[in-house]
Each structure stands twice: as structure tokens, then as C-alpha cells.
Design a protein around this motif. Structure first.
Motif, PDB file in Angstrom:
ATOM      1  N   VAL A  45     -34.893  -8.423 -16.821  1.00  0.00           N
ATOM      2  CA  VAL A  45     -36.128  -9.200 -16.895  1.00  0.00           C
ATOM      3  C   VAL A  45     -36.822  -8.936 -18.236  1.00  0.00           C
ATOM      4  CG1 VAL A  45     -38.424  -9.557 -15.874  1.00  0.00           C
ATOM      5  CG2 VAL A  45     -36.410  -9.327 -14.394  1.00  0.00           C
ATOM      6  N   LEU A  46     -36.859  -7.684 -18.663  1.00  0.00           N
ATOM      7  CA  LEU A  46     -37.471  -7.361 -19.957  1.00  0.00           C
ATOM      8  C   LEU A  46     -36.750  -8.064 -21.100  1.00  0.00           C
ATOM      9  CD1 LEU A  46     -38.297  -3.572 -19.612  1.00  0.00           C
ATOM     10  CD2 LEU A  46     -39.907  -5.488 -19.707  1.00  0.00           C
ATOM     11  N   LYS A  47     -35.438  -8.134 -21.025  1.00  0.00           N
ATOM     12  CA  LYS A  47     -34.657  -8.821 -22.056  1.00  0.00           C
ATOM     13  C   LYS A  47     -34.999 -10.308 -22.081  1.00  0.00           C
ATOM     14  CE  LYS A  47     -29.952  -9.502 -23.706  1.00  0.00           C
ATOM     15  NZ  LYS A  47     -28.529  -9.202 -23.472  1.00  0.00           N
ATOM     16  N   ALA A  48     -35.108 -10.910 -20.903  1.00  0.00           N
ATOM     17  CA  ALA A  48     -35.462 -12.332 -20.825  1.00  0.00           C
ATOM     18  C   ALA A  48     -36.880 -12.571 -21.319  1.00  0.00           C
ATOM     19  CB  ALA A  48     -35.300 -12.830 -19.383  1.00  0.00           C
ATOM     20  N   LEU A  49     -37.811 -11.675 -20.996  1.00  0.00           N
ATOM     21  CA  LEU A  49     -39.182 -11.816 -21.470  1.00  0.00           C
ATOM     22  C   LEU A  49     -39.266 -11.633 -22.987  1.00  0.00           C
ATOM     23  CD1 LEU A  49     -41.098  -9.835 -18.695  1.00  0.00           C
ATOM     24  CD2 LEU A  49     -41.144 -12.319 -19.063  1.00  0.00           C
ATOM     25  N   TYR A  67     -46.706  -8.533 -18.329  1.00  0.00           N
ATOM     26  CA  TYR A  67     -46.259  -9.333 -19.467  1.00  0.00           C
ATOM     27  C   TYR A  67     -47.443 -10.092 -20.049  1.00  0.00           C
ATOM     28  CZ  TYR A  67     -44.225 -13.234 -22.026  1.00  0.00           C
ATOM     29  OH  TYR A  67     -43.932 -14.169 -22.991  1.00  0.00           O
ATOM     30  N   ALA A  68     -47.606 -10.009 -21.365  1.00  0.00           N
ATOM     31  CA  ALA A  68     -48.637 -10.774 -22.061  1.00  0.00           C
ATOM     32  C   ALA A  68     -47.940 -11.647 -23.082  1.00  0.00           C
ATOM     33  CB  ALA A  68     -49.637  -9.845 -22.747  1.00  0.00           C
ATOM     34  N   GLY A  69     -48.068 -12.960 -22.922  1.00  0.00           N
ATOM     35  CA  GLY A  69     -47.431 -13.898 -23.837  1.00  0.00           C
ATOM     36  C   GLY A  69     -47.866 -15.309 -23.534  1.00  0.00           C
ATOM     37  N   ASN A  70     -47.561 -16.211 -24.444  1.00  0.00           N
ATOM     38  CA  ASN A  70     -47.975 -17.606 -24.272  1.00  0.00           C
ATOM     39  C   ASN A  70     -46.816 -18.526 -23.898  1.00  0.00           C
ATOM     40  OD1 ASN A  70     -50.770 -17.337 -24.710  1.00  0.00           O
ATOM     41  ND2 ASN A  70     -50.384 -17.035 -26.871  1.00  0.00           N
ATOM     42  N   ALA A  71     -45.801 -17.969 -23.253  1.00  0.00           N
ATOM     43  CA  ALA A  71     -44.686 -18.779 -22.788  1.00  0.00           C
ATOM     44  C   ALA A  71     -45.142 -19.656 -21.619  1.00  0.00           C
ATOM     45  CB  ALA A  71     -43.534 -17.887 -22.340  1.00  0.00           C
ATOM     46  N   ALA A  73     -45.337 -21.286 -17.966  1.00  0.00           N
ATOM     47  CA  ALA A  73     -45.265 -20.643 -16.656  1.00  0.00           C
ATOM     48  C   ALA A  73     -43.851 -20.712 -16.083  1.00  0.00           C
ATOM     49  CB  ALA A  73     -46.261 -21.286 -15.689  1.00  0.00           C
ATOM     50  N   ALA A  74     -43.197 -21.861 -16.218  1.00  0.00           N
ATOM     51  CA  ALA A  74     -41.832 -22.002 -15.681  1.00  0.00           C
ATOM     52  C   ALA A  74     -40.873 -21.049 -16.376  1.00  0.00           C
ATOM     53  CB  ALA A  74     -41.360 -23.449 -15.836  1.00  0.00           C
ATOM     54  N   ALA A  75     -41.051 -20.831 -17.666  1.00  0.00           N
ATOM     55  CA  ALA A  75     -40.169 -19.925 -18.407  1.00  0.00           C
ATOM     56  C   ALA A  75     -40.382 -18.478 -17.978  1.00  0.00           C
ATOM     57  CB  ALA A  75     -40.404 -20.079 -19.908  1.00  0.00           C
ATOM     58  N   VAL A  76     -41.626 -18.096 -17.727  1.00  0.00           N
ATOM     59  CA  VAL A  76     -41.912 -16.732 -17.278  1.00  0.00           C
ATOM     60  C   VAL A  76     -41.298 -16.506 -15.900  1.00  0.00           C
ATOM     61  CG1 VAL A  76     -43.726 -15.068 -16.670  1.00  0.00           C
ATOM     62  CG2 VAL A  76     -44.007 -16.556 -18.663  1.00  0.00           C
ATOM     63  N   ARG A  77     -41.459 -17.483 -15.014  1.00  0.00           N
ATOM     64  CA  ARG A  77     -40.885 -17.345 -13.669  1.00  0.00           C
ATOM     65  C   ARG A  77     -39.363 -17.308 -13.722  1.00  0.00           C
ATOM     66  NH1 ARG A  77     -45.499 -20.506 -12.128  1.00  0.00           N
ATOM     67  NH2 ARG A  77     -46.904 -19.066 -11.096  1.00  0.00           N
ATOM     68  N   GLN A  78     -38.773 -18.076 -14.615  1.00  0.00           N
ATOM     69  CA  GLN A  78     -37.313 -18.038 -14.759  1.00  0.00           C
ATOM     70  C   GLN A  78     -36.873 -16.675 -15.289  1.00  0.00           C
ATOM     71  OE1 GLN A  78     -35.647 -21.072 -17.260  1.00  0.00           O
ATOM     72  NE2 GLN A  78     -33.553 -20.567 -16.693  1.00  0.00           N
ATOM     73  N   ALA A  79     -37.619 -16.138 -16.247  1.00  0.00           N
ATOM     74  CA  ALA A  79     -37.294 -14.819 -16.791  1.00  0.00           C
ATOM     75  C   ALA A  79     -37.403 -13.744 -15.716  1.00  0.00           C
ATOM     76  CB  ALA A  79     -38.226 -14.490 -17.963  1.00  0.00           C
ATOM     77  N   ALA A  80     -38.305 -13.929 -14.753  1.00  0.00           N
ATOM     78  CA  ALA A  80     -38.495 -12.942 -13.683  1.00  0.00           C
ATOM     79  C   ALA A  80     -37.315 -12.890 -12.731  1.00  0.00           C
ATOM     80  CB  ALA A  80     -39.778 -13.236 -12.912  1.00  0.00           C
ATOM     81  N   GLY A  81     -36.435 -13.873 -12.786  1.00  0.00           N
ATOM     82  CA  GLY A  81     -35.255 -13.884 -11.918  1.00  0.00           C
ATOM     83  C   GLY A  81     -35.653 -13.907 -10.455  1.00  0.00           C
ATOM     84  N   ALA A  82     -35.157 -12.934  -9.698  1.00  0.00           N
ATOM     85  CA  ALA A  82     -35.462 -12.856  -8.268  1.00  0.00           C
ATOM     86  C   ALA A  82     -36.828 -12.232  -8.008  1.00  0.00           C
ATOM     87  CB  ALA A  82     -34.381 -12.043  -7.547  1.00  0.00           C
ATOM     88  N   GLY A  83     -37.497 -11.786  -9.071  1.00  0.00           N
ATOM     89  CA  GLY A  83     -38.816 -11.184  -8.922  1.00  0.00           C
ATOM     90  C   GLY A  83     -39.892 -12.232  -8.703  1.00  0.00           C
TER      91      GLY A  83
END
Length: 130
Positions: A45-49, A67-71, A73-83
Motif C-alpha cells: 500500500v505504501l508503494k502504491a501511495l 496519507y496526505a496527498g492530493n490524489a 479519491a478513487a486512486a487512494v482507495r485503489q492504492a489501499a487495496g483490500a484496506g
């Protein structure tokens, strides 16, 4: 490659309060997300973020990622994987991120609870509804 510092009890208590309150992101204009993952999933997840930009920090042995960033919302949720990624503060440069859609069974249960406790539908209409 990190320096170690020994701190006294007072400084230690303040350090842990600051980490708990995510003060290291307080001066940022970026959106702040709370992401719950299995600790073993944290490295992926850290790698994806990291690919999205921004900053991340770990708590709870890797089970909680801030996580603090301006990505988007869909990209952040995708990066979270199953989280589970939940926005806790919208960024100034982005639209406020929406809550994730609820699964149909959860949405039906939520609607039933809302009808029971708020039959007139006047309390936070539309909040977290699918």
C-alpha cells in the motif's frame, strides 16, 4: 540510514501525542486519509501511495496508514487495496472526497436504521447514503 535520538519522558509523551494526532500533516494543504490495512499489506500500500505522491506514515505496527496527498479519491482507495481508506480532511486543492459506496446489504441495513431513528429524514439527509 536514520539517526536515533533518545528523549526524556516528557518529550516522549509529546512525541506520541503528536503522532496520534497526526500533527506532522497539520501544516499541509493536502487531503488527509486514514487507511486501515492488514500490517502485512502495508508495504504494498505504501508503494502504491508513493506512486500517487504525497506523504505517508505508519501506526499500529503498519495496520494504520496516514496519507496526505492530493490524489483523486478513487486512486487512494485503489492504492489501499483490500484496506479501507477514509478521508479525514479534504485538501484545499481538491474537491472533498466522497465516502466509499456501501455494499448493497450494508446500504439496506443503513437505510433501515435511518428509517427507525429518523423517520422524517431530517438528520443529515444524504450523508453517506449510496
Amino acid at each position: 540510514d536514520h539517526a536515533m535520538e533518545i528523549v526524556d519522558e516528557t518529550a516522549s509523551r509529546q512525541l506520541w501525542r503528536d503522532l496520534r494526532d497526526v500533527r506532522h500533516f497539520a501544516g499541509s494543504d493536502a487531503a488527509v486519509w486514514r487507511i486501515h490495512v492488514k500490517p502485512t499489506d502495508a508495504p504494498a500500500v505504501l508503494k502504491a501511495l508513493a506512486a500517487l505522491g504525497g506523504q505517508a506514515s505508519l501506526d499500529w505496527g503498519g495496520g494504520l496508514i496516514w496519507y496526505a496527498g492530493n490524489a483523486a479519491a478513487a486512486a487512494v482507495r485503489q492504492a489501499a487495496g483490500a484496506g479501507v481508506a477514509v478521508p479525514v480532511r479534504p485538501g484545499l486543492a481538491t474537491d472533498p472526497p466522497a465516502h466509499p459506496p456501501q455494499a448493497p446489504g450494508v446500504a439496506a441495513l443503513t437505510a433501515a436504521i435511518r428509517r427507525t431513528f429518523d423517520p422524517a429524514g431530517i438528520l443529515n439527509p444524504g450523508y453517506m447514503s449510496s
